[in-house]
Design an enzyme around this catalytic site. Structure first.
Site, mmCIF file in Angstrom:
data_model
loop_
_atom_site.group_PDB
_atom_site.id
_atom_site.type_symbol
_atom_site.label_atom_id
_atom_site.label_comp_id
_atom_site.label_asym_id
_atom_site.label_seq_id
_atom_site.Cartn_x
_atom_site.Cartn_y
_atom_site.Cartn_z
ATOM 1 N N LEU A 10 3.884 3.174 6.229
ATOM 2 C CA LEU A 10 5.251 2.775 6.543
ATOM 3 C C LEU A 10 5.517 1.315 6.192
ATOM 4 C CD1 LEU A 10 7.959 3.566 7.826
ATOM 5 C CD2 LEU A 10 7.016 2.831 10.036
ATOM 6 N N ASP A 11 6.528 1.109 5.353
ATOM 7 C CA ASP A 11 6.991 -0.228 4.952
ATOM 8 C C ASP A 11 5.888 -1.062 4.312
ATOM 9 O OD1 ASP A 11 9.595 0.242 5.818
ATOM 10 O OD2 ASP A 11 9.165 -0.452 7.851
ATOM 11 N N GLU A 12 4.901 -0.408 3.711
ATOM 12 C CA GLU A 12 3.816 -1.140 3.067
ATOM 13 C C GLU A 12 3.669 -0.766 1.593
ATOM 14 O OE1 GLU A 12 0.125 -1.134 5.139
ATOM 15 O OE2 GLU A 12 1.031 -1.534 7.102
#
Length: 290
Positions: free
Chosen positions: A233-235
């Site tokens: 997530l969000d990486e």
């Protein structure tokens, strides 16, 4: 604004491979043999990883040489040097599906840029888990698909989304402030062709009302990050980031306004660069030929 590429005349070649001698010569030789003229060329040698990246925008003077002919002829060159590559007609718009929830600043910005020709994309559909922007989609003449998402219906909602991606021959999915976490399976299915945007306060200010949290801590910078969607997530690999300096005089609503402007601009840059084949994934990073 630069003129649009000429259909059937201008092409973009992107490639990456182990760094060895003679790569530029091999590419330029291929172009010479096929009546190619370089309009723009950029390259990057990642010495830490030993990999070479290149983007070439060129035109072809011979009307009998088209895209498939070029692809066929570049195959042996790529095989000889262990090259991973793409070759496309520079004029072909990228079929882009936009996703949104309740905040429409990024969606509205992308729609306007498309209408004015700042983005060479086609938008066959807008998908949302709410109906807030159905009227906006109608204004632009774009089909709007309301796909509600709950914990119970999430698998069916994602299955419907994938159906649309396949039915509409979508090249790119843009999460223009779509506030739902995609499943690992969906992220893997869309790997390399889904872009997300979010504020750059993560991981310090997680969850709801991040701008209020930031105001409470007296932040001096407001920013945004656009990245590829991955199961982490969000990486995902970062494509573009930007920040704006702020001060104590701004209240939380002011910070939200500043943040939305940055988010829209950063996402538009990421979409533009991706659709112009200027972004190449390099492990957990990206090479961006601006």
């Amino acid at each position: 604004m630069s003129p649009l590429p000429q259909p059937g005349r201008e092409y973009v070649l992107t490639l990456s491979c182990p760094d060895t001698a003679g790569l530029v010569h091999a590419v330029s030789g291929f172009l010479v043999r096929n009546s190619g003229n370089i309009l723009e060329s950029q390259q990057f040698d990642d010495r830490l990883q030993g990999r070479f990246f290149m983007r070439v925008h060129f035109d072809v003077s011979d009307p009998d040489i088209g895209l498939e002919h070029l692809r066929h002829r570049f195959g042996p060159v790529a095989e000889a040097h262990g090259i991973t590559w793409t070759l496309r007609d520079a004029s072909t718009p990228t079929r882009t599906l936009l996703m949104v929830s309740k905040f429409g600043h990024c969606l509205n910005d992308l729609l306007f840029r498309r209408r004015t020709g700042a983005l060479n994309i086609e938008i066959p559909a807008i998908v949302s888990n709410h109906r807030n922007f159905e009227t906006l989609a109608e204004t632009y003449g774009i089909p709007f698909h309301h796909i509600p998402v709950t914990s119970q219906t999430k698998p069916q909602a994602e299955a419907r989304l994938l159906e649309l991606v396949r039915e509409l021959d979508v090249d790119l999915v843009v999460l223009a402030r779509y506030m739902q976490i995609l499943s690992d399976d969906l992220c893997k299915e869309l790997e390399g062709r889904a872009i997300n945007i979010h504020h750059s306060f993560l991981p310090s200010f997680k969850g709801a009302r991040p701008y209020d949290q930031a105001h409470g801590r007296g932040v001096k910078l407001v920013g945004a990050t656009a990245h590829y969607v991955t199961p982490d997530l969000d990486e995902g690999q970062i494509i573009e980031q930007d920040v704006v300096r702020v001060d104590h005089s701004l209240d939380p609503d002011d910070l939200v306004t500043v943040g939305r402007d940055v988010e829209a601009r950063v996402l538009a840059n990421a979409v533009k660069w991706h659709t112009e084949s200027r972004v190449m994934v390099n492990g957990n990073r990206t090479v961006v030929f601006r």
